[in-house]
Design an enzyme around this catalytic site. Structure first.
Site, mmCIF file in Angstrom:
data_model
loop_
_atom_site.group_PDB
_atom_site.id
_atom_site.type_symbol
_atom_site.label_atom_id
_atom_site.label_comp_id
_atom_site.label_asym_id
_atom_site.label_seq_id
_atom_site.Cartn_x
_atom_site.Cartn_y
_atom_site.Cartn_z
ATOM 1 N N SER A 144 52.841 5.649 -64.475
ATOM 2 C CA SER A 144 52.274 6.846 -65.095
ATOM 3 C C SER A 144 53.264 7.470 -66.060
ATOM 4 O O SER A 144 54.483 7.400 -65.853
ATOM 5 C CB SER A 144 51.908 7.868 -64.011
ATOM 6 O OG SER A 144 51.597 9.124 -64.565
ATOM 7 N N TYR A 169 53.660 13.090 -57.036
ATOM 8 C CA TYR A 169 52.918 11.967 -57.616
ATOM 9 C C TYR A 169 53.812 11.158 -58.547
ATOM 10 O O TYR A 169 53.893 9.932 -58.457
ATOM 11 C CB TYR A 169 51.693 12.480 -58.371
ATOM 12 C CG TYR A 169 51.023 11.432 -59.226
ATOM 13 C CD1 TYR A 169 50.319 10.378 -58.636
ATOM 14 C CD2 TYR A 169 51.092 11.488 -60.619
ATOM 15 C CE1 TYR A 169 49.708 9.407 -59.422
ATOM 16 C CE2 TYR A 169 50.480 10.521 -61.402
ATOM 17 C CZ TYR A 169 49.794 9.487 -60.801
ATOM 18 O OH TYR A 169 49.197 8.521 -61.580
#
Length: 341
Positions: A144, A169
């Site tokens: 990501s 995350y």
């Protein structure tokens, strides 16, 4: 033709990738646990497009053959369920494993940290171990743009330091990259991480800002605009993302580089306020706006340096924000049966 295992096959990117590969004639085994992080109705609707009936997909650890594509099968399974995952690897000789399954969401990770450890760390370890034991030639996995944290150098490059994530995350995604590097080094199999930049489009995730904005606009509810709309994101259309993944899958059959990470983004950050304007135009309705400060875990700007992926795979994104949002809006209005007033 090749045989692929795609985890997260009922998810946004996993669904589109599965569809592309099976339409190209490849064999795809799709895996997903169909968790309730967002509306599971959408997840079942996606795999219904691939010929998997909801009542069949609901069964745990049962392989279901598609009624639409003879080269697609689906199984509902948690990645952490290592023994059953191994059974799948025993049944097929995978040419490539593409791991897109993960607990997503930056803000959600602040209140639900343990789900990220289980899905993104334990689950990913299961995939690595299975690939190691079954000598899978190539593992591609989702990372990501969040790993860049508060990096103030733009655009973000794969060579930039990524040691200061600002959400759990992001920390789990960076951990995935480090774990993959370790396995490539120790066991000699190829791994490629893809740092996705704000993927959007039809069949997208309802927790994403553009999707939530669309729903609120159509229901004449106010939208929450953080930092007064003064935020930039490298919005990347889903078809461009799928092109990139397929390119990586094909290109890496030809080289011997064991560990690689690529940015995969639009290389053209757009202001949040512009996204809202384009969305209003595509939906034919104006938004009611509530302006709020920046949220914890958010970053001001994301911008992808895609030099490496363009060089190695001859890949370039082609879809403008206006074109992509128009395509999303058309699907959104149809899927949710909204009527423009």
């Amino acid at each position: 033709m090749s045989t692929y295992l795609i985890t997260g096959a009922a998810g946004f990117i996993g669904f589109h990738l599965s569809k592309r590969l099976i339409e190209q004639g490849h064999t795809v085994i799709g895996l997903d646990n169909i968790n309730d992080y967002y509306d599971i109705t959408l997840k079942y609707a996606r795999i219904a497009q691939l010929g998997i009936k909801k009542d069949e997909a609901e069964k745990y650890n049962q392989l279901v053959k598609s009624t639409k594509y003879h080269t697609f099968s689906f199984i509902r399974l948690n990645l952490e369920d290592y023994n059953n995952l191994i059974d799948i690897f025993n049944q097929y000789n995978f040419d490539c494993v593409i791991n897109l399954a993960a607990q997503a969401g930056v803000r959600y990770s602040i209140d639900h940290p343990f789900s990220y450890v289980q899905s993104n760390l334990v689950g990913f370890l299961s995939i690595l171990e299975a690939c190691r034991h079954f000598k899978i030639p190539h593992l591609i996995y989702a990372s990501s743009s969040s790993v860049y944290g508060m990096n103030s150098k733009y655009p973000f490059s794969e060579d930039d330091p990524v040691d200061h994530p600002v959400s759990l995350y992001a920390a789990t995604k960076r951990a995935n990259e480090l774990m993959a590097h370790t396995y490539s080094h120790l066991y000699g199999f190829r791994t490629t991480g893809l740092r996705f930049f704000t993927v959007y489009g039809p069949w997208g995730r309802p927790d994403m800002a553009y999707f939530k904005f669309a729903r609120s606009i159509m229901e004449e509810k106010p939208i929450e605009v953080y930092n007064n709309g003064d935020m930039y994101r490298d919005f990347t259309y889903i078809d461009d993302i799928i092109d990139g993944i397929v390119c990586v899958s094909n290109k890496n059959k030809e080289n011997n580089e064991l560990f690689k990470i690529y940015n995969i983004g639009n290389n053209n950050p757009e202001k949040l306020s512009k996204l809202i304007t384009v969305l209003e135009e595509s939906l034919g309705k104006k938004a009611q706006k509530i302006y709020l400060p920046m949220q914890p875990g958010d970053v001001y700007r994301t911008a992808a340096d895609i030099t490496a992926l363009s060089r190695d795979c001859n890949w370039q994104p082609h879809t403008s924000l206006k074109t992509g949002i128009k395509s999303f809006a058309k699907w959104f209005l149809s899927f949710y049966n909204y009527v423009n007033l």
